[in-house]
Design a protein around this motif. Structure first.
Motif, PDB file in Angstrom:
ATOM      1  N   TYR A 140       0.871  -1.191   0.000  1.00 23.87           N
ATOM      2  CA  TYR A 140       0.000   0.000   0.000  1.00 23.87           C
ATOM      3  C   TYR A 140       0.895   1.224   0.000  1.00 23.87           C
ATOM      4  CZ  TYR A 140      -2.847   3.858   1.548  1.00 23.87           C
ATOM      5  OH  TYR A 140      -3.442   5.087   1.613  1.00 23.87           O
ATOM      6  N   VAL A 141       0.650   2.137  -0.942  1.00 23.78           N
ATOM      7  CA  VAL A 141       1.402   3.396  -0.979  1.00 23.78           C
ATOM      8  C   VAL A 141       0.408   4.533  -0.773  1.00 23.78           C
ATOM      9  CG1 VAL A 141       2.844   4.917  -2.390  1.00 23.78           C
ATOM     10  CG2 VAL A 141       3.118   2.438  -2.578  1.00 23.78           C
ATOM     11  N   GLY A 142       0.600   5.310   0.255  1.00 30.32           N
ATOM     12  CA  GLY A 142      -0.348   6.406   0.512  1.00 30.32           C
ATOM     13  C   GLY A 142       0.105   7.241   1.681  1.00 30.32           C
ATOM     14  N   CYS A 143      -0.875   7.825   2.351  1.00 33.49           N
ATOM     15  CA  CYS A 143      -0.562   8.649   3.514  1.00 33.49           C
ATOM     16  C   CYS A 143      -1.241   8.028   4.730  1.00 33.49           C
ATOM     17  CB  CYS A 143      -1.103  10.054   3.331  1.00 33.49           C
ATOM     18  SG  CYS A 143      -0.269  11.006   2.058  1.00 33.49           S
ATOM     19  N   ASP A 144      -0.836   8.473   5.908  1.00 35.21           N
ATOM     20  CA  ASP A 144      -1.497   8.023   7.130  1.00 35.21           C
ATOM     21  C   ASP A 144      -2.558   9.068   7.486  1.00 35.21           C
ATOM     22  OD1 ASP A 144      -2.355   7.374   9.626  1.00 35.21           O
ATOM     23  OD2 ASP A 144      -0.358   7.084  10.485  1.00 35.21           O
ATOM     24  N   ALA A 145      -3.821   8.722   7.248  1.00 37.76           N
ATOM     25  CA  ALA A 145      -4.905   9.696   7.397  1.00 37.76           C
ATOM     26  C   ALA A 145      -5.022  10.269   8.807  1.00 37.76           C
ATOM     27  CB  ALA A 145      -6.222   9.066   6.981  1.00 37.76           C
ATOM     28  N   ARG A 146      -4.488   9.560   9.796  1.00 36.95           N
ATOM     29  CA  ARG A 146      -4.523  10.100  11.163  1.00 36.95           C
ATOM     30  C   ARG A 146      -3.809  11.446  11.209  1.00 36.95           C
ATOM     31  NH1 ARG A 146      -3.700   4.064  13.066  1.00 36.95           N
ATOM     32  NH2 ARG A 146      -2.473   4.122  11.187  1.00 36.95           N
ATOM     33  N   GLN A 147      -2.697  11.518  10.451  1.00 41.36           N
ATOM     34  CA  GLN A 147      -1.895  12.744  10.466  1.00 41.36           C
ATOM     35  C   GLN A 147      -2.702  13.930   9.894  1.00 41.36           C
ATOM     36  OE1 GLN A 147       1.359  12.918   7.598  1.00 41.36           O
ATOM     37  NE2 GLN A 147       2.748  13.684   9.181  1.00 41.36           N
ATOM     38  N   SER A 148      -3.476  13.690   8.827  1.00 35.75           N
ATOM     39  CA  SER A 148      -4.236  14.808   8.241  1.00 35.75           C
ATOM     40  C   SER A 148      -5.297  15.308   9.212  1.00 35.75           C
ATOM     41  CB  SER A 148      -4.871  14.411   6.910  1.00 35.75           C
ATOM     42  OG  SER A 148      -5.611  13.214   7.032  1.00 35.75           O
ATOM     43  N   GLN A 189      -5.595  19.099  10.890  1.00 36.61           N
ATOM     44  CA  GLN A 189      -6.800  19.942  10.845  1.00 36.61           C
ATOM     45  C   GLN A 189      -7.131  20.461  12.244  1.00 36.61           C
ATOM     46  OE1 GLN A 189      -9.713  17.137   8.953  1.00 36.61           O
ATOM     47  NE2 GLN A 189     -10.118  18.919   7.677  1.00 36.61           N
ATOM     48  N   GLY A 190      -7.081  19.546  13.204  1.00 35.85           N
ATOM     49  CA  GLY A 190      -7.404  19.928  14.583  1.00 35.85           C
ATOM     50  C   GLY A 190      -6.410  20.958  15.111  1.00 35.85           C
ATOM     51  N   GLU A 191      -5.136  20.773  14.769  1.00 31.77           N
ATOM     52  CA  GLU A 191      -4.117  21.721  15.255  1.00 31.77           C
ATOM     53  C   GLU A 191      -4.308  23.108  14.641  1.00 31.77           C
ATOM     54  OE1 GLU A 191      -0.630  18.398  16.173  1.00 31.77           O
ATOM     55  OE2 GLU A 191      -0.339  19.794  14.513  1.00 31.77           O
ATOM     56  N   ILE A 192      -4.710  23.136  13.363  1.00 26.60           N
ATOM     57  CA  ILE A 192      -4.932  24.448  12.719  1.00 26.60           C
ATOM     58  C   ILE A 192      -6.009  25.208  13.505  1.00 26.60           C
ATOM     59  CG2 ILE A 192      -5.914  25.573  10.667  1.00 26.60           C
ATOM     60  CD1 ILE A 192      -4.540  23.328   8.974  1.00 26.60           C
ATOM     61  N   ILE A 193      -7.047  24.498  13.906  1.00 24.42           N
ATOM     62  CA  ILE A 193      -8.132  25.146  14.667  1.00 24.42           C
ATOM     63  C   ILE A 193      -7.674  25.476  16.087  1.00 24.42           C
ATOM     64  CG2 ILE A 193     -10.448  24.761  15.646  1.00 24.42           C
ATOM     65  CD1 ILE A 193     -10.336  25.450  12.571  1.00 24.42           C
ATOM     66  N   ALA A 194      -7.054  24.506  16.756  1.00 26.22           N
ATOM     67  CA  ALA A 194      -6.644  24.745  18.156  1.00 26.22           C
ATOM     68  C   ALA A 194      -5.668  25.915  18.252  1.00 26.22           C
ATOM     69  CB  ALA A 194      -6.013  23.472  18.731  1.00 26.22           C
ATOM     70  N   ASP A 195      -4.805  26.061  17.251  1.00 27.68           N
ATOM     71  CA  ASP A 195      -3.817  27.146  17.274  1.00 27.68           C
ATOM     72  C   ASP A 195      -4.456  28.532  17.247  1.00 27.68           C
ATOM     73  OD1 ASP A 195      -1.740  25.404  17.440  1.00 27.68           O
ATOM     74  OD2 ASP A 195      -1.085  25.584  15.343  1.00 27.68           O
ATOM     75  N   LEU A 196      -5.717  28.615  16.854  1.00 28.90           N
ATOM     76  CA  LEU A 196      -6.393  29.922  16.857  1.00 28.90           C
ATOM     77  C   LEU A 196      -6.641  30.393  18.283  1.00 28.90           C
ATOM     78  CD1 LEU A 196      -9.115  29.021  14.183  1.00 28.90           C
ATOM     79  CD2 LEU A 196      -7.162  30.548  13.799  1.00 28.90           C
ATOM     80  N   ARG A 252      -9.830  11.016   9.760  1.00 30.20           N
ATOM     81  CA  ARG A 252      -9.871  12.487   9.812  1.00 30.20           C
ATOM     82  C   ARG A 252     -10.955  12.951  10.772  1.00 30.20           C
ATOM     83  NH1 ARG A 252      -9.084  13.284   3.279  1.00 30.20           N
ATOM     84  NH2 ARG A 252      -6.964  12.433   3.289  1.00 30.20           N
ATOM     85  N   THR A 253     -12.086  12.260  10.759  1.00 31.43           N
ATOM     86  CA  THR A 253     -13.190  12.623  11.649  1.00 31.43           C
ATOM     87  C   THR A 253     -12.742  12.488  13.107  1.00 31.43           C
ATOM     88  OG1 THR A 253     -14.788  11.931   9.998  1.00 31.43           O
ATOM     89  CG2 THR A 253     -15.558  11.969  12.279  1.00 31.43           C
ATOM     90  N   GLU A 254     -12.082  11.392  13.388  1.00 31.73           N
ATOM     91  CA  GLU A 254     -11.681  11.120  14.780  1.00 31.73           C
ATOM     92  C   GLU A 254     -10.502  12.008  15.227  1.00 31.73           C
ATOM     93  OE1 GLU A 254     -10.527   7.028  15.325  1.00 31.73           O
ATOM     94  OE2 GLU A 254      -9.663   7.450  17.304  1.00 31.73           O
ATOM     95  N   PHE A 255      -9.458  12.042  14.415  1.00 33.76           N
ATOM     96  CA  PHE A 255      -8.221  12.680  14.880  1.00 33.76           C
ATOM     97  C   PHE A 255      -8.266  14.203  14.857  1.00 33.76           C
ATOM     98  CE2 PHE A 255      -5.173   9.410  16.005  1.00 33.76           C
ATOM     99  CZ  PHE A 255      -5.898   8.276  15.663  1.00 33.76           C
ATOM    100  N   SER A 256      -9.134  14.794  14.033  1.00 33.53           N
ATOM    101  CA  SER A 256      -9.230  16.262  14.041  1.00 33.53           C
ATOM    102  C   SER A 256      -9.758  16.724  15.399  1.00 33.53           C
ATOM    103  CB  SER A 256     -10.131  16.751  12.903  1.00 33.53           C
ATOM    104  OG  SER A 256     -11.385  16.111  12.947  1.00 33.53           O
TER     105      SER A 256
END
Ligand code: GAL
Length: 340
Positions: A144-152, A156-163, A193-197
């Motif tokens: 499998y070649v891809g990304c780890d969706a947990r990171q995305s 997202q959550g960090e972008i919001i929390a940083d506000l 993404r739903t969970e980790f954000s």
């Protein structure tokens, strides 16, 4: 289970994040007469359209002829895709690159492709870890070649929390009042993404309040628009943050936000994932709070490299991940330049 992280030749300074090293070029394999079959879950998907274009161009750059690359549209239909895979096997392709319509179908697909002796690279929709373990245990030419969706989701959550809560808490209840617009629920990208954000917002010490249950937008712009139009009508000024699992849905949400007379950054926040051109422009002009670059270039090139390596007789790690990149006003211009 063996896992490898990779990146492409992006300038780390430019994108403001540490990327992993470029993978060693796959061993020279003579691919001019090799046939590759590619199954995409559906062509009508903005992100997979970018991915598919890069995959085709990169394969040609690596020496495949355009006639020997066949790309099929699964039309989001499991049976349609299954017939396409059978046809590729019957045609005797030398390698298969598959973006599953339904990742839970991976064991069945893997079994028939392995039985036909064809190396297999899964992209975008990651099969279960237990399935990947099976490839490792059997030493099959499957990866499998891809990304780890947990990171995305986390980004997202960090972008919001940083506000900071003071900037977010327009209604003064001390909480981040949000709605979640989810992609295809059968897809681990959407689940993670739903969970980790939300987890990232909580881990930053902010209290969250879901205004309603998660709603499904299936990655589609019109669905994002429909859902968030209703949310704005129902929750009005209490709605502070809109999380969308991808940019297409976020672009739909943005239309709804504008139509409701609201302004991102002033009385509401909005985040997506993918870094589509339009979303990057929205981040630059402030009409989206942020997005997360889903590196279709690294993923497509990495998938092609894995197929080529299999053809050259090299074993591959069963999981090959590349990094996502957080995109905010600070680095959006740089990401845009990178993608041009
Ligand atoms: C995700 C991407 C979505 C959609 C989905 C398809 O990684 O963020 O926009 O393309 O893949 O499986």
């Amino acid at each position: 289970m063996s896992k490898k992280w990779f990146g492409i030749a992006l300038s780390a300074a430019l994108i403001g994040t540490a990327m992993c090293a470029i993978p060693a070029a796959a061993e020279e394999a003579d691919v001019a007469d090799k046939k590759v079959g590619i199954c995409i879950y559906q062509f009508a998907d903005n992100f997979m359209t970018l991915f598919r274009g890069e995959l085709e161009n990169y394969l040609v750059d690596q020496g495949f002829t355009a006639e020997n690359i066949t790309i099929q549209d699964g039309k989001n239909d499991i049976n349609e895709q299954s017939n396409q895979i059978d046809a590729f096997i019957a045609d005797g392709v030398d390698a298969l690159i598959i973006n599953l319509v339904d990742p839970s179908n991976a064991p069945t697909v893997t079994d028939k492709v392995v039985a036909a002796g064809i190396p297999l690279v899964y992209i975008n929709r990651e099969p279960e870890e237990s399935e990947e373990q099976r490839w490792a245990d059997n030493g099959w030419n499957v990866t499998y070649v891809g990304c780890d969706a947990r990171q995305s989701g986390t980004y997202q959550g960090e972008i919001i929390a940083d506000l900071g809560i003071d900037a977010i808490d327009f209604n003064g209840n001390g909480k981040v009042d949000y709605v979640m617009v989810m992609g295809d629920p059968a897809n681990s990208d959407a689940q993670y993404r739903t969970e980790f954000s939300i987890k990232a917002v909580e881990e930053a010490g902010l209290e969250v309040n879901a205004l309603r249950d998660t709603q499904i937008g299936n990655w589609q712009q019109e669905e994002g628009n429909r859902i968030v139009t209703n949310d704005l009508a129902q929750f009005a000024d209490d709605l502070e943050v809109v999380f969308c699992n991808n940019d297409a849905m976020a672009l739909g949400a943005l239309e709804a936000i504008k139509a409701a007379g609201r302004t991102v950054g002033e009385d509401i926040y909005l985040v997506g994932v993918d870094a589509l051109d339009e979303a990057i422009d929205d981040v630059i002009d402030g009409s989206m709070t942020g997005t997360v670059f889903n590196n279709h270039i690294a993923q497509a090139d990495g998938a092609a490299d894995a197929a080529i390596a299999f053809l050259a007789g090299e074993a591959q790690d069963v999981q090959q991940y590349c990094d996502y990149v957080k995109v905010t006003k600070e680095n959006a211009e740089d990401i845009k330049a990178l993608l041009q």
